[in-house]
Design a protein around this motif. Sequence first.
Motif, PDB file in Angstrom:
ATOM      1  N   TYR A  64     -46.659  23.964  12.310  1.00 37.31           N
ATOM      2  CA  TYR A  64     -45.729  24.851  11.614  1.00 37.31           C
ATOM      3  C   TYR A  64     -46.149  26.315  11.669  1.00 37.31           C
ATOM      4  N   ARG A 110     -32.183  26.546  22.285  1.00 41.13           N
ATOM      5  CA  ARG A 110     -30.757  26.406  21.999  1.00 41.13           C
ATOM      6  C   ARG A 110     -29.941  26.131  23.259  1.00 41.13           C
ATOM      7  N   ARG A 346     -42.616   8.013   9.022  1.00 40.24           N
ATOM      8  CA  ARG A 346     -42.371   9.419   9.371  1.00 40.24           C
ATOM      9  C   ARG A 346     -43.338   9.844  10.468  1.00 40.24           C
ATOM     10  N   HIS A 347     -43.367   9.106  11.562  1.00 41.11           N
ATOM     11  CA  HIS A 347     -44.362   9.400  12.595  1.00 41.11           C
ATOM     12  C   HIS A 347     -44.044  10.704  13.319  1.00 41.11           C
ATOM     13  N   GLY A 351     -43.634  15.241  17.844  1.00 39.29           N
ATOM     14  CA  GLY A 351     -44.034  16.544  17.351  1.00 39.29           C
ATOM     15  C   GLY A 351     -43.459  16.842  15.981  1.00 39.29           C
ATOM     16  N   LEU A 352     -43.809  18.002  15.471  1.00 38.99           N
ATOM     17  CA  LEU A 352     -43.349  18.458  14.158  1.00 38.99           C
ATOM     18  C   LEU A 352     -42.989  19.919  14.269  1.00 38.99           C
ATOM     19  N   GLY A 353     -41.939  20.328  13.534  1.00 43.27           N
ATOM     20  CA  GLY A 353     -41.582  21.736  13.513  1.00 43.27           C
ATOM     21  C   GLY A 353     -40.693  22.136  14.679  1.00 43.27           C
ATOM     22  N   ILE A 354     -40.736  23.416  15.018  1.00 48.37           N
ATOM     23  CA  ILE A 354     -39.723  23.972  15.914  1.00 48.37           C
ATOM     24  C   ILE A 354     -39.753  23.414  17.334  1.00 48.37           C
ATOM     25  N   ARG A 356     -40.030  20.263  18.160  1.00 52.59           N
ATOM     26  CA  ARG A 356     -39.672  18.838  18.201  1.00 52.59           C
ATOM     27  C   ARG A 356     -39.139  18.475  19.590  1.00 52.59           C
ATOM     28  N   SER A 360     -36.103  13.767  22.738  1.00 46.19           N
ATOM     29  CA  SER A 360     -36.423  12.578  21.934  1.00 46.19           C
ATOM     30  C   SER A 360     -35.270  11.566  21.918  1.00 46.19           C
TER      31      SER A 360
END
Lengths: 410, 64
Positions: A64, A110, A346-347, A351-354, A356, A360
């Motif tokens: 993050y 985007r 919640r694996h 990834g996590l955050g921007i 992702r 996926s």
Amino acid sequence: MSETVYGPVTDWATDFDHASPAYAADMHKIWDDLKNSGCPIAHTDRYGGTWLPLTHELVHEIAYDTAHFSSQGPVVGQLKPSELEDSVPAPIGGAPPISSDPPVHAEARRLLLPAFSPKVIDPWREEVIMICNQLIDDMGDADHIDAALQYSQHIPVMVIARMLGLPVEDGDKFRGWVNLVLSGVGEERTEARMQQFMEFNEYLEFHVNDHVENPRDDLISFLLNAEIFGEKLSIRHVAGSVILLLIAGIDTTWSGIGSSLWHLATNSVDRRRLVENPDMIPAAVEEFLRAYAPVTMARLVKEDMEFHGVQMKKEDWVLLPFPAANRDDKQFANAHEVVIDREENRHAAFGLGIHRCLGSNLARLEMNVAVEVFLQRFPDFSVDANEMVTWSTGQVRGPRTLPFVVNARA
Amino acid sequence: MRVHVDPSKCQGHNRCYALAPELFDVDDYGNAFELNDGVVPAGLEDKARLALANCPEFAISIEE
Ligand code: HEM
Ligand code: SF4
């Protein structure tokens, strides 16, 4: 599997090597031992200085914190991006959006998001089913198969080649290049390797230019028509995006499918449950993604800083081991157990955050269909005791050979 | 019961839409939003909880 140029690891807390065969063979124990010894962030001087945070909380925090950690170097190498002649500086980086930081990242991402949204990806399901069945048909009636070499490695290549509009029969070439980028981190930078990189670039430029002259209804033409900050993308940007999609989508999904099949070959109870209840496959795939998360990413420290008691230096690498975050018992009950009907999951495999994983939805579709079709056609299979299962080393982890015995076919 | 997706946290992992399409939808960029002003029809409470328990970004909240 050979040692990296740095040689065998002497101490995991102060001299780890995430690309070494020892790490690949024993990572779960290495993480637990480090955490239990009070070292939640390991360090190594290898690769010019690298950190390895081990808890879900730390991985989440770093993912993050784009103000202090840059994505300019998502794959750890022997040279820092600033030491490479052809590097593109932050916040853009060499392969947007994965290499980009805010504010450029959002725009670069985007651009690609609509091509990978669930409603665009879901209709590919029939095509993926067909590809998987075809691969199994091609095995004939052999009792001994290799589910990595004859199945899992082909699926993402065939799918992404079709989506991009590249010749499907060039699959072996793409895989060679992907391997060059991902697995070669600890190897020497030889002339031959540089030569291969050039060939990869030339190949892509040829096909992108061909799409300029002959537009079609595919992803390369979509990219050629897309605009960023009001301008069409350059050929170099389009070729870069194609490289990114090949690199990001092939090894990773191949690994995810392979690990799932390996689990089912070695856990007959789980395999039988899924054969009898195919509607459990989606939840099981999420659990395979958690327990065998294929991808570890990296960041670069932007400026000298203190982080949870350690002194990080400008341009140090920081690994984001999503696989370790997924095995953190503070976040997951029985983290080391594979529970195929785990309810709360919640694996962070994507990834996590921007950042992702942009693919996926496609990766999940491919993994689900690959498992579904394999179980339909081979309701009973096991690892061939006379052969070796081999795993990759480096930031993408999965089985590279899966010698199976087919015990029943339908 | 009401569900809500915090758009500033949602990164489009698409777990909610996959697990509870009756309660969530996604836009062209893959970001989620709640349907029906977040009101959870009777009988779908467990699905709402399941979606919350599987959102990697902790973007979903529930008002009982
Ligand atoms: C099981 C398969 C896959 C796994 C585990 C995986 C994992 C990941 C992870 C962890 C990230 C985050 C990167 C970061 O934080 O720096 C990522 C990003 C990305 N992935 Fe995947 N991936 C998979 C398949 C795919 C596929 C099939 C594609 C496309 C064809 C793809 C395209 C991308 C792209 C473009 C990004 C960059 C997104 C951004 O920076 O905004 N991935 N992936
Ligand atoms: S699961 Fe969470 S992050 Fe994913 S789309 Fe739903 S709300 Fe967004």
